[in-house]
Design a protein around this motif. Structure first.
Motif, PDB file in Angstrom:
ATOM      1  N   PRO A 265       0.836  -1.200   0.000  1.00 51.13           N
ATOM      2  CA  PRO A 265       0.000   0.000   0.000  1.00 51.13           C
ATOM      3  C   PRO A 265       0.873   1.254   0.000  1.00 51.13           C
ATOM      4  CG  PRO A 265       0.001  -1.010   2.173  1.00 51.13           C
ATOM      5  CD  PRO A 265       0.784  -1.917   1.267  1.00 51.13           C
ATOM      6  N   CYS A 266       0.455   2.257  -0.751  1.00 45.46           N
ATOM      7  CA  CYS A 266       1.173   3.528  -0.860  1.00 45.46           C
ATOM      8  C   CYS A 266       0.176   4.644  -0.620  1.00 45.46           C
ATOM      9  CB  CYS A 266       1.781   3.688  -2.254  1.00 45.46           C
ATOM     10  SG  CYS A 266       2.889   2.356  -2.712  1.00 45.46           S
ATOM     11  N   GLU A 267       0.446   5.480   0.356  1.00 51.74           N
ATOM     12  CA  GLU A 267      -0.462   6.572   0.670  1.00 51.74           C
ATOM     13  C   GLU A 267       0.270   7.904   0.678  1.00 51.74           C
ATOM     14  OE1 GLU A 267      -2.440   5.658   4.330  1.00 51.74           O
ATOM     15  OE2 GLU A 267      -3.794   4.258   3.342  1.00 51.74           O
ATOM     16  N   THR A 268      -0.366   8.879   0.060  1.00 53.88           N
ATOM     17  CA  THR A 268       0.142  10.244   0.000  1.00 53.88           C
ATOM     18  C   THR A 268      -1.033  11.180   0.227  1.00 53.88           C
ATOM     19  OG1 THR A 268       1.873   9.644  -1.569  1.00 53.88           O
ATOM     20  CG2 THR A 268       1.244  11.969  -1.486  1.00 53.88           C
ATOM     21  N   ARG A 269      -0.823  12.192   1.026  1.00 52.06           N
ATOM     22  CA  ARG A 269      -1.864  13.208   1.224  1.00 52.06           C
ATOM     23  C   ARG A 269      -1.513  14.412   0.354  1.00 52.06           C
ATOM     24  NH1 ARG A 269      -5.437  12.918   4.658  1.00 52.06           N
ATOM     25  NH2 ARG A 269      -4.233  11.717   6.159  1.00 52.06           N
ATOM     26  N   VAL A 270      -2.489  14.834  -0.445  1.00 50.43           N
ATOM     27  CA  VAL A 270      -2.345  16.035  -1.273  1.00 50.43           C
ATOM     28  C   VAL A 270      -2.870  17.198  -0.441  1.00 50.43           C
ATOM     29  CG1 VAL A 270      -2.951  17.162  -3.429  1.00 50.43           C
ATOM     30  CG2 VAL A 270      -2.704  14.673  -3.368  1.00 50.43           C
ATOM     31  N   LEU A 271      -1.980  18.093  -0.054  1.00 51.43           N
ATOM     32  CA  LEU A 271      -2.355  19.230   0.786  1.00 51.43           C
ATOM     33  C   LEU A 271      -2.858  20.401  -0.044  1.00 51.43           C
ATOM     34  CD1 LEU A 271       0.689  19.023   3.211  1.00 51.43           C
ATOM     35  CD2 LEU A 271      -1.604  18.066   3.541  1.00 51.43           C
ATOM     36  N   ALA A 272      -2.301  20.572  -1.239  1.00 49.27           N
ATOM     37  CA  ALA A 272      -2.718  21.679  -2.113  1.00 49.27           C
ATOM     38  C   ALA A 272      -2.372  21.314  -3.555  1.00 49.27           C
ATOM     39  CB  ALA A 272      -2.022  22.971  -1.719  1.00 49.27           C
ATOM     40  N   ALA A 273      -3.183  21.830  -4.480  1.00 44.59           N
ATOM     41  CA  ALA A 273      -2.932  21.613  -5.910  1.00 44.59           C
ATOM     42  C   ALA A 273      -3.330  22.882  -6.659  1.00 44.59           C
ATOM     43  CB  ALA A 273      -3.752  20.428  -6.411  1.00 44.59           C
ATOM     44  N   HIS A 274      -2.464  23.310  -7.575  1.00 44.65           N
ATOM     45  CA  HIS A 274      -2.706  24.535  -8.328  1.00 44.65           C
ATOM     46  C   HIS A 274      -2.397  24.297  -9.804  1.00 44.65           C
ATOM     47  CE1 HIS A 274      -2.770  26.604  -4.470  1.00 44.65           C
ATOM     48  NE2 HIS A 274      -1.661  25.956  -4.184  1.00 44.65           N
ATOM     49  N   SER A 275      -3.287  24.759 -10.678  1.00 47.45           N
ATOM     50  CA  SER A 275      -3.025  24.695 -12.119  1.00 47.45           C
ATOM     51  C   SER A 275      -2.025  25.773 -12.498  1.00 47.45           C
ATOM     52  CB  SER A 275      -4.314  24.942 -12.914  1.00 47.45           C
ATOM     53  OG  SER A 275      -5.202  23.886 -12.734  1.00 47.45           O
ATOM     54  N   VAL A 276      -1.104  25.437 -13.362  1.00 47.23           N
ATOM     55  CA  VAL A 276      -0.140  26.402 -13.899  1.00 47.23           C
ATOM     56  C   VAL A 276       0.041  26.098 -15.382  1.00 47.23           C
ATOM     57  CG1 VAL A 276       1.092  26.727 -11.709  1.00 47.23           C
ATOM     58  CG2 VAL A 276       1.847  24.975 -13.284  1.00 47.23           C
ATOM     59  N   ARG A 277       0.513  27.082 -16.133  1.00 45.85           N
ATOM     60  CA  ARG A 277       0.838  26.868 -17.542  1.00 45.85           C
ATOM     61  C   ARG A 277       2.336  27.004 -17.690  1.00 45.85           C
ATOM     62  NH1 ARG A 277      -2.596  25.083 -21.065  1.00 45.85           N
ATOM     63  NH2 ARG A 277      -1.678  26.073 -22.858  1.00 45.85           N
ATOM     64  N   ALA A 278       2.934  26.010 -18.292  1.00 45.93           N
ATOM     65  CA  ALA A 278       4.373  26.040 -18.528  1.00 45.93           C
ATOM     66  C   ALA A 278       4.605  26.315 -20.003  1.00 45.93           C
ATOM     67  CB  ALA A 278       4.993  24.712 -18.133  1.00 45.93           C
ATOM     68  N   THR A 279       5.453  27.272 -20.299  1.00 47.17           N
ATOM     69  CA  THR A 279       5.769  27.632 -21.674  1.00 47.17           C
ATOM     70  C   THR A 279       7.221  27.294 -21.947  1.00 47.17           C
ATOM     71  OG1 THR A 279       4.161  29.419 -21.573  1.00 47.17           O
ATOM     72  CG2 THR A 279       5.758  29.502 -23.354  1.00 47.17           C
ATOM     73  N   PHE A 280       7.440  26.634 -23.060  1.00 46.37           N
ATOM     74  CA  PHE A 280       8.787  26.210 -23.437  1.00 46.37           C
ATOM     75  C   PHE A 280       9.063  26.647 -24.860  1.00 46.37           C
ATOM     76  CE2 PHE A 280       7.033  23.349 -20.344  1.00 46.37           C
ATOM     77  CZ  PHE A 280       8.024  23.308 -19.387  1.00 46.37           C
ATOM     78  N   GLU A 281      10.294  27.019 -25.116  1.00 38.55           N
ATOM     79  CA  GLU A 281      10.703  27.410 -26.463  1.00 38.55           C
ATOM     80  C   GLU A 281      11.728  26.416 -26.967  1.00 38.55           C
ATOM     81  OE1 GLU A 281      11.896  31.463 -26.864  1.00 38.55           O
ATOM     82  OE2 GLU A 281      10.430  32.126 -25.397  1.00 38.55           O
ATOM     83  N   GLY A 282      11.569  26.035 -28.202  1.00 39.38           N
ATOM     84  CA  GLY A 282      12.523  25.123 -28.819  1.00 39.38           C
ATOM     85  C   GLY A 282      12.180  24.962 -30.282  1.00 39.38           C
ATOM     86  N   ASP A 283      13.186  24.745 -31.083  1.00 43.17           N
ATOM     87  CA  ASP A 283      12.967  24.597 -32.526  1.00 43.17           C
ATOM     88  C   ASP A 283      12.208  25.796 -33.098  1.00 43.17           C
ATOM     89  OD1 ASP A 283      14.188  22.119 -32.372  1.00 43.17           O
ATOM     90  OD2 ASP A 283      12.290  21.101 -32.000  1.00 43.17           O
ATOM     91  N   ASP A 284      12.457  26.982 -32.548  1.00 44.10           N
ATOM     92  CA  ASP A 284      11.792  28.210 -32.997  1.00 44.10           C
ATOM     93  C   ASP A 284      10.274  28.167 -32.846  1.00 44.10           C
ATOM     94  OD1 ASP A 284      14.252  29.334 -33.671  1.00 44.10           O
ATOM     95  OD2 ASP A 284      14.206  28.396 -35.652  1.00 44.10           O
ATOM     96  N   VAL A 285       9.778  27.304 -31.960  1.00 43.12           N
ATOM     97  CA  VAL A 285       8.339  27.201 -31.724  1.00 43.12           C
ATOM     98  C   VAL A 285       8.109  27.308 -30.220  1.00 43.12           C
ATOM     99  CG1 VAL A 285       6.304  25.727 -31.912  1.00 43.12           C
ATOM    100  CG2 VAL A 285       8.022  25.708 -33.728  1.00 43.12           C
ATOM    101  N   GLU A 286       7.134  28.094 -29.849  1.00 38.13           N
ATOM    102  CA  GLU A 286       6.784  28.215 -28.435  1.00 38.13           C
ATOM    103  C   GLU A 286       5.587  27.312 -28.166  1.00 38.13           C
ATOM    104  OE1 GLU A 286       4.898  31.606 -25.704  1.00 38.13           O
ATOM    105  OE2 GLU A 286       6.834  32.138 -26.564  1.00 38.13           O
ATOM    106  N   ARG A 287       5.691  26.502 -27.112  1.00 32.74           N
ATOM    107  CA  ARG A 287       4.612  25.583 -26.762  1.00 32.74           C
ATOM    108  C   ARG A 287       4.236  25.797 -25.308  1.00 32.74           C
ATOM    109  NH1 ARG A 287       8.366  22.051 -29.607  1.00 32.74           N
ATOM    110  NH2 ARG A 287       7.525  21.623 -31.650  1.00 32.74           N
TER     111      ARG A 287
END
Length: 95
Positions: A39-61
């Motif tokens: 058994p594996c147990e973890t308590r999630v105390l907080a969760a937040h959505s974020v947007r990660a932006t990465f640049e590579g190959d002259d394209v931003e994603r």
């Protein structure tokens, strides 16, 4: 990776079961596959959505990402990687 518009998992208790073994990748399920699964147990105390932006190959994603505050209740810290991946939120760079 999470799909576009995905939301992070809600705070609360995560309970998974890991197959016994000392090699990665860890097999992680919501129900035990056999009596000797750990058994594996973890308590999630907080969760937040974020947007990660990465640049590579002259394209931003941009990808939907989440930040979590976690409390490990059983196991070892590598368990967190396996649990997050099982729920569809792998740690960036693990995929």
């Amino acid at each position: 990776a999470p799909s576009s518009g995905a939301h992070p998992l809600a705070p609360g208790l995560w309970r998974h079961y890991a197959a016994r073994g000392n090699r990665a990748p860890v097999i992680m399920e919501r129900q035990p596959g056999a009596q000797d699964w750990l058994p594996c147990e973890t308590r999630v105390l907080a969760a937040h959505s974020v947007r990660a932006t990465f640049e590579g190959d002259d394209v931003e994603r941009a990808w939907p990402c989440a930040e979590y505050e976690l409390e490990l209740l059983t196991g070892r810290t590598h368990q967190l990687r396996a649990q997050l991946a099982r729920e569809g939120w792998p740690i960036f760079g693990d995929v």
